[in-house]
Design a protein around this motif. Structure first.
Motif, PDB file in Angstrom:
ATOM      1  N   MET A 637       1.003   6.057  11.215  1.00 12.91           N
ATOM      2  CA  MET A 637       0.247   6.149  12.467  1.00 12.91           C
ATOM      3  C   MET A 637       0.990   5.452  13.596  1.00 12.91           C
ATOM      4  O   MET A 637       1.303   4.271  13.506  1.00 12.91           O
ATOM      5  CB  MET A 637      -1.140   5.518  12.317  1.00 12.91           C
ATOM      6  N   MET A 638       1.251   6.190  14.649  1.00 13.31           N
ATOM      7  CA  MET A 638       1.794   5.613  15.871  1.00 13.31           C
ATOM      8  C   MET A 638       0.674   4.881  16.610  1.00 13.31           C
ATOM      9  O   MET A 638      -0.489   5.275  16.536  1.00 13.31           O
ATOM     10  CB  MET A 638       2.384   6.721  16.746  1.00 13.31           C
ATOM     11  N   GLU A 639       1.023   3.828  17.342  1.00 19.77           N
ATOM     12  CA  GLU A 639       0.005   2.999  17.989  1.00 19.77           C
ATOM     13  C   GLU A 639      -0.673   3.686  19.169  1.00 19.77           C
ATOM     14  O   GLU A 639      -1.740   3.261  19.600  1.00 19.77           O
ATOM     15  CB  GLU A 639       0.617   1.687  18.473  1.00 19.77           C
ATOM     16  N   ASN A 640      -0.060   4.740  19.719  1.00 22.46           N
ATOM     17  CA  ASN A 640      -0.670   5.430  20.846  1.00 22.46           C
ATOM     18  C   ASN A 640       0.007   6.782  21.035  1.00 22.46           C
ATOM     19  O   ASN A 640       0.853   7.178  20.219  1.00 22.46           O
ATOM     20  CB  ASN A 640      -0.598   4.592  22.130  1.00 22.46           C
ATOM     21  N   TYR A 641      -0.337   7.470  22.107  1.00 23.71           N
ATOM     22  CA  TYR A 641       0.182   8.817  22.363  1.00 23.71           C
ATOM     23  C   TYR A 641       0.513   8.949  23.847  1.00 23.71           C
ATOM     24  O   TYR A 641      -0.185   8.390  24.701  1.00 23.71           O
ATOM     25  CB  TYR A 641      -0.879   9.850  21.969  1.00 23.71           C
ATOM     26  N   GLY A 642       1.580   9.687  24.147  1.00 23.22           N
ATOM     27  CA  GLY A 642       1.915   9.958  25.541  1.00 23.22           C
ATOM     28  C   GLY A 642       2.355   8.741  26.313  1.00 23.22           C
ATOM     29  O   GLY A 642       2.175   8.674  27.538  1.00 23.22           O
ATOM     30  N   HIS A 643       2.973   7.780  25.631  1.00 21.80           N
ATOM     31  CA  HIS A 643       3.311   6.498  26.234  1.00 21.80           C
ATOM     32  C   HIS A 643       4.218   6.640  27.457  1.00 21.80           C
ATOM     33  O   HIS A 643       4.139   5.854  28.396  1.00 21.80           O
ATOM     34  CB  HIS A 643       3.982   5.632  25.163  1.00 21.80           C
ATOM     35  N   ASN A 644       5.075   7.637  27.465  1.00 22.06           N
ATOM     36  CA  ASN A 644       6.024   7.789  28.562  1.00 22.06           C
ATOM     37  C   ASN A 644       5.521   8.673  29.692  1.00 22.06           C
ATOM     38  O   ASN A 644       6.288   9.026  30.589  1.00 22.06           O
ATOM     39  CB  ASN A 644       7.350   8.326  28.025  1.00 22.06           C
ATOM     40  N   GLY A 645       4.250   9.061  29.635  1.00 20.66           N
ATOM     41  CA  GLY A 645       3.669   9.764  30.769  1.00 20.66           C
ATOM     42  C   GLY A 645       3.665  11.270  30.666  1.00 20.66           C
ATOM     43  O   GLY A 645       3.246  11.946  31.617  1.00 20.66           O
ATOM     44  N   ARG A 646       4.082  11.825  29.540  1.00 24.51           N
ATOM     45  CA  ARG A 646       4.062  13.267  29.364  1.00 24.51           C
ATOM     46  C   ARG A 646       3.612  13.608  27.948  1.00 24.51           C
ATOM     47  O   ARG A 646       3.959  12.917  26.986  1.00 24.51           O
ATOM     48  CB  ARG A 646       5.452  13.873  29.621  1.00 24.51           C
TER      49      ARG A 646
END
Length: 687
Positions: A637-646
């Motif tokens: 599991m990644m800690e979040n999604y769309g971290h770089n704004g896209r």
């Protein structure tokens, strides 16, 4: 020529569109750009006593190129409070739709509240140029617009307009709601009616549909532990001996190169380490391991949980203070093909340090990093929770008492606790010495007072919380270690200063959470209603960073998930697992169904980024990015999604690493904690 719509019927220079007499004290004018020479068609619909829908429509007889289009609402009063989902420090910056979690612009004084909320149905009804928001407090303008945008990577992550917008022939509509209130009690917490409006109109239905989908949270809890301690055990579980005692915990971070299916060499992303810090708390996730092990008869899992607890107790104390990180030395190896990889030199090289997310130590170095009062208070709080809820290990209470007795003399005359202590001298540093991080120490001290009966701890906690209530909450000064010293350093030269164009500080919702939690504890300790009211305000400001709808352009389940701050871009951040129970607790205290649903939505969102069959949309994203993933990786599991704004199809927005203590293990712990405390809420949806 720009069209001006005025709320004042006698304004001769304005287009004669009647916004209504009630809005005269709220809206001075709405200025509307033309689009390709076409004049706007306006309609105004009164929804109820407080809500008005404004629709701006253009009928285009040809394709129109227009890099930017705007409608600007000018408040008719002088606001003393402004709020926007994202910082826009210059005219070229915008609040991109990527940040439309609970989208609104707010202007308020001590009795009037005006909010602009985009009509999300109209926004998503037709593909076209993306919408944006913008807040210009200096010119007193709330703007909704259309433009192509791009992340301003130099600021990680703000968004800027870019050229190239083109509108297709046909109907182009932009619509928004104006919410207006003249009520001092609403002005005391202006986020409450906005959140209610968003949830009733979009959030509740999306959540209920998702909750009824049949996804099994218990199945995903099991996947979290099977992933960490079976299929990925060699990478995740760290065994070591400290002072002759066997201890262990989950590694701080692992990445896709450590998958049993990865075809190449392992390349560790960061130094191998174990953390007990405000984000990455191995002691917190051990609570979940202990609960699950006891419930399922898994003695091995219980043993791992106890080893993690003993590792936390093994942190060496200096005058009552203790470090947050245990790390190994690293080395680089050059492979036969010339590839350079990072590898740990093993736990025989272990050393203690502190979080490298701080303003003084070299970036990514934990050696010599200052002691972080927040991290120590947070760890000590979870020691007390273990003592109270899981097993009466007196060593936990004694450790927490020794720390508390060192903490109390640090309290400043104004009530705040400092954020950091110099590593060598233990003297307080000046940076964030009066920050809302003090709220976490207050919560710890309230719990210690409850368990020991020592009133001095509660008195200190109340002083700290009163300082935050006085000097932080009214101004939105939600500055903490993550605000400036994480992956988003933008604004680090403005600590303690607002961005003038937005009349806002750079803010992180972690501070809002700690303060809302401390307010709940203060209310329980003192019985004073003012703390519950203050906590509700802080909680609602935090909930403005929660997704109150399901954007169709976000290709994973997002409703209920959280962002982080007004200078970053995450969806479904792992903090939602921490926030979920507090939202539920306020729901019960205030008898508010919206909070119950929001809390459950946050819990469900805590599992959405897990790679597993129960999350088919997310699973497809993972496999598009990493085709070698299979059932051995279920639970990653990644800690979040769309971290770089896209975000987008084919894995855009998917990361490369997994943090058990800020991902699968944290989600599992949250579910098991809530099931232990309020199982009836989970039973609503068969969870």
């Amino acid at each position: 020529m720009m069209t001006t719509v005025s709320a004042l019927l006698h304004d001769r220079d304005s287009t004669r569109v009647r916004l209504g007499r009630r809005l005269q004290s709220f809206v001075k004018a709405i200025e509307i750009d033309p689009l390709g020479g076409a004049a706007p068609h306006l309609s105004v619909e009164r929804i109820d006593e407080h809500a008005t829908r404004v629709s701006i429509r253009f009928e285009l007889d040809r394709r129109v190129e227009a890099d930017d289009w705007r409608a600007r609402v000018s408040p008719a009063f002088e606001p003393s409070l402004h709020w926007s989902p994202h910082l826009t420090p210059t005219d070229r910056h915008v609040v991109d739709r990527h940040c439309f979690r609970s989208p609104a612009l707010l202007a308020a004084d001590d009795r009037r509240v005006l909010a602009l909320v985009p009509d999300l149905d109209a926004m998503t009804r037709r593909e076209g140029v993306p919408w944006y928001l913008d807040l210009n407090a200096e010119d007193r303008e709330l703007t909704i617009g259309m433009s192509e945008t791009e992340p301003d990577e130099a600021a990680h992550v703000l968004f800027a307009k870019r050229p190239g917008a083109a509108h297709a022939e046909g109907t182009v509509e932009v619509a928004f709601y104006l919410l207006a209130f003249e009520d001092a009690s609403v002005a005391a917490n202006p986020w409450r009616p906005i959140l209610r409006f968003l949830w009733e109109r979009w959030g509740a239905g999306a959540f209920r549909a998702s909750a009824a989908s049949g996804s099994s949270l218990t199945t995903m809890v099991g996947r979290a532990y099977r992933w960490a301690f079976r299929s990925w055990e060699s990478a995740v579980w760290q065994r070591l001996e400290l002072d002759g005692e066997q201890v262990g915990a989950a590694a701080f971070i692992v990445n896709v190169t450590q998958s049993p299916n990865y075809p190449g060499p392992v390349n560790e992303r960061e130094f191998r380490s174990i953390w007990n810090q405000a984000w990455f708390s191995s002691l917190r996730t051990a609570h979940g391991m202990f609960r699950h092990g006891v419930a399922t008869g898994d003695e091995a899992l219980v043993r791992r949980a106890e080893q993690t607890k003993r590792l936390a107790l093994a942190a060496p104390r200096r005058a009552g203070f203790f470090p947050a990180v245990l790390a190994t030395e690293m080395e680089q190896a050059t492979l036969t093909d010339g590839t350079i990889v990072n590898r740990s030199r093993g736990w025989d090289t272990a050393y203690w340090g502190n979080s490298n997310r701080n303003p003084v130590a070299p970036w990514r170095s934990v050696k010599g990093a200052p002691y972080h009062v927040l991290d120590m208070s947070w760890t000590a709080l979870w020691m007390l929770r273990w003592y109270e809820e899981l097993e009466r290990d007196e060593a936990l209470l004694a450790y927490a008492v020794e720390y508390a007795d060192a903490l109390l003399p640090l309290q400043r005359g104004d009530g705040f606790f400092p954020a950091w202590l110099d590593y060598d001298s233990l003297r307080p540093l000046d940076v964030l010495a009066d920050s809302p991080e003090s709220s976490a120490s207050a919560t710890f001290l309230f719990k210690l007072a409850e368990l020991t009966g020592e009133e001095r701890y509660a008195a200190s906690a109340l002083r700290a919380l009163d300082a935050v209530a006085r000097d932080v909450v009214p101004h939105g000064r939600w500055e903490d270690f993550e605000t400036y010293w994480s992956c988003s350093p933008f604004g680090g030269d403005r600590v303690g200063r607002k961005f003038e164009r937005n009349d806002m500080y750079k803010q992180c919702n972690f501070s809002m959470f700690w303060t809302a939690e401390a307010c709940k504890a203060a209310h329980a300790a003192s019985g004073e209603a003012r703390y519950l009211e203050l906590g509700e305000r802080c909680l609602d400001e935090m909930l403005m960073t929660q997704a109150s709808w399901q954007p169709p352009y976000v290709p994973i389940d997002a409703v209920g998930g959280f962002g982080v701050m007004n200078g970053d871009a995450e969806w479904n951040d792992a903090r939602q697992s921490l926030f979920a129970e507090l939202i539920l607790e306020y729901g019960e205290l205030l008898d508010r169904e919206e909070y119950i649903e929001r809390g459950l939505a946050a819990l469900r969102a805590s599992f959405v980024m897990m790679y597993c069959p129960e999350n088919p949309k997310t699973k497809a994203q993972w496999e598009a990015k990493y085709p070698f993933f299979d059932e051995k990786d279920y639970g990653f599991m990644m800690e979040n999604y769309g971290h770089n704004g896209r975000v987008g199809e084919r894995g855009l927005g998917i990361g490369e690493f997994s943090i058990f203590d800020w991902g699968a293990g944290a989600a599992a712990e949250a579910y098991l904690r809530i099931r232990a405390h309020r199982p009836e809420l989970l039973q609503r949806y068969g969870w």
